[in-house]
Structures are given as C-alpha cells and as structure tokens.
Design an enzyme around this catalytic site. Sequence first.
Site, PDB file in Angstrom:
ATOM      1  N   GLU A 145       0.843  -1.206   0.000  1.00 53.86           N
ATOM      2  CA  GLU A 145       0.000   0.000   0.000  1.00 53.86           C
ATOM      3  C   GLU A 145       0.870   1.245   0.000  1.00 53.86           C
ATOM      4  O   GLU A 145       0.583   2.225  -0.698  1.00 53.86           O
ATOM      5  CB  GLU A 145      -0.904  -0.016   1.233  1.00 53.86           C
ATOM      6  CG  GLU A 145      -1.727   1.238   1.430  1.00 53.86           C
ATOM      7  CD  GLU A 145      -2.136   1.435   2.871  1.00 53.86           C
ATOM      8  OE1 GLU A 145      -2.475   2.574   3.223  1.00 53.86           O
ATOM      9  OE2 GLU A 145      -2.114   0.454   3.651  1.00 53.86           O
ATOM     10  N   ASP A 149       0.704   3.966  -2.978  1.00 55.65           N
ATOM     11  CA  ASP A 149       0.390   5.379  -2.773  1.00 55.65           C
ATOM     12  C   ASP A 149       1.270   6.250  -3.665  1.00 55.65           C
ATOM     13  O   ASP A 149       0.793   7.224  -4.269  1.00 55.65           O
ATOM     14  CB  ASP A 149       0.590   5.745  -1.302  1.00 55.65           C
ATOM     15  CG  ASP A 149       0.371   7.231  -1.044  1.00 55.65           C
ATOM     16  OD1 ASP A 149      -0.778   7.684  -1.141  1.00 55.65           O
ATOM     17  OD2 ASP A 149       1.360   7.933  -0.755  1.00 55.65           O
ATOM     18  N   ASP A 209      -7.075   1.267   0.604  1.00 56.38           N
ATOM     19  CA  ASP A 209      -5.772   0.675   0.935  1.00 56.38           C
ATOM     20  C   ASP A 209      -5.465  -0.518   0.033  1.00 56.38           C
ATOM     21  O   ASP A 209      -4.347  -0.663  -0.477  1.00 56.38           O
ATOM     22  CB  ASP A 209      -5.748   0.227   2.397  1.00 56.38           C
ATOM     23  CG  ASP A 209      -5.775   1.392   3.371  1.00 56.38           C
ATOM     24  OD1 ASP A 209      -5.562   2.536   2.935  1.00 56.38           O
ATOM     25  OD2 ASP A 209      -6.013   1.156   4.572  1.00 56.38           O
ATOM     26  N   GLU A 260      -4.592   0.612  -3.525  1.00 57.57           N
ATOM     27  CA  GLU A 260      -3.212   1.083  -3.596  1.00 57.57           C
ATOM     28  C   GLU A 260      -2.230  -0.085  -3.544  1.00 57.57           C
ATOM     29  O   GLU A 260      -1.206  -0.080  -4.245  1.00 57.57           O
ATOM     30  CB  GLU A 260      -2.925   2.065  -2.462  1.00 57.57           C
ATOM     31  CG  GLU A 260      -3.575   3.419  -2.644  1.00 57.57           C
ATOM     32  CD  GLU A 260      -3.254   4.388  -1.534  1.00 57.57           C
ATOM     33  OE1 GLU A 260      -3.258   5.602  -1.796  1.00 57.57           O
ATOM     34  OE2 GLU A 260      -2.997   3.941  -0.394  1.00 57.57           O
TER      35      GLU A 260
END
Length: 242
Positions: A50, A54, A122, A125
């Site tokens: 994650e 991002d 989450d 990502e």
Amino acid sequence: MTLDLRRHKQLQMLIRKLGLLENTLVDWPLLDLALTHPSVSVQRNYQQLEFTGDAVIRLAAAEVLMENYPQAPVGELASLRSMMVSDRTLAQWADLYGLERYLWISSSALGDKAGRISRLADAFEAVLGALYLSTHDMRLVRPWLDEHLRAKAAEIRQDPARQNYKDALQEWTQAKHKCLPEYRVRETLPPVVEQERFEAEVWLKEDCLGKGTGPSKKMAEQTAARNAFFSFVQPQSTTQMQ
C-alpha cells in the site's frame, strides 16, 4: 511462494477485469499479498505494498495531468491530484472492479462497515504497488488506470466547488450572510442505506440548507454541503452570469 490453483484463477480473473493479459509479467504471490488484510496476518499483509501503491497512484495522476493540462499552474495540478486520489475515489474504483471479493480478510474486520472505504482504498493502492513491483515500471498500471484518472480530473475541473462543498458553502455564507453554517450530525440506526451510517444537516441561522448521509460524519457533512451548494449557491451564480 506458490499459489494454489483456485487462488491463481481468482487473481487471473481480476487481471482480466483490469483489461490486462494473463501473462507472466504479473508477480502472482505479490498480487495475492496485496489482497491480504492485516486482520488475517500481522506479519504478512498488504501494508508495505500500500505504501508503494500510494506513490504509484500519485505518479500516475501527475503524468496524466501533465499530459492533458500542460499549461495549468503547478498549484492547480497539485490540488487536482490530491482530489483525484482521495480514499473515496480509490474505493469507488475498487468497487468498480469488485476488489472486495478477492480480499483475504477476517469476518470481524469485514463487519466494520465504517472502515470499508479506507479498507478498499488501501487494497486498491496495494494492488497498484504489486503491479508496479512486478515489472518496476508502469506497464501494468497505466493502460487501465489512465481512463479513470482522466475522467476524474475532468469531473473535478468542471465542478464549480472542486468537490470541496463545505469550503465553498462557507465562503458563500460568510460573503452573503456574514456568518458560518452549522452542521448537525446524528448516527442512523439502522443505516439509511447500506454503509450510510450518519445523517447530517447544514443550518444557516434558523434555516436548514441541506441534508446528506454518509459512512462517516465528515462525508455526511460533505454530502449535506453539496446539496446545499447546488440548491442555493450555484443557482445564484448561474443567474448572475446570465
């Protein structure tokens, strides 16, 4: 690590949904890890992916914005990117591809309805992180993600409030009425609709300007502000322009 045949087929189905070829470029164990919630394993879960994802989504959004709006000021691009990659947007995209059905998650965590948006964002990502690390470039990401980023950027740019209706409504009430709006929020039991746990009203003195629901207090307030904005602020702006 080798995946069992059933799980491998599940992940292949997800890859097909993304419009990608079922090729050997995908690191299947890494993709499986990207869909493993921390409630299943404290040591082996999607959190590090994650973190990578991002950065991937921010880079992809930046590239799409630079390609489509090369003359836009950097400040505007930064603001657009921030809104384009919000948790709510990422969760919507995760829903679009049915990501939740591929997620390893405990029943107790799955029952946390208030955390669903954050959970899906989450995982989305993390999937981006796994796809990026499979090739260490964007060839498994941008072919399917770009269309969503372009559409979201266009939607935000066409929105007079830039999807921040609380700020826009506050500016209007301060300018026109010299006071701030008041938000009244209550939890709905049972939820009004699935995931909508809170109901908000926005008041200006003795008048209720708008109502809205959402999975969190903040989102319920934003929905109420949006309804108020399009009921009171936008009609006046349109009239003034005519």
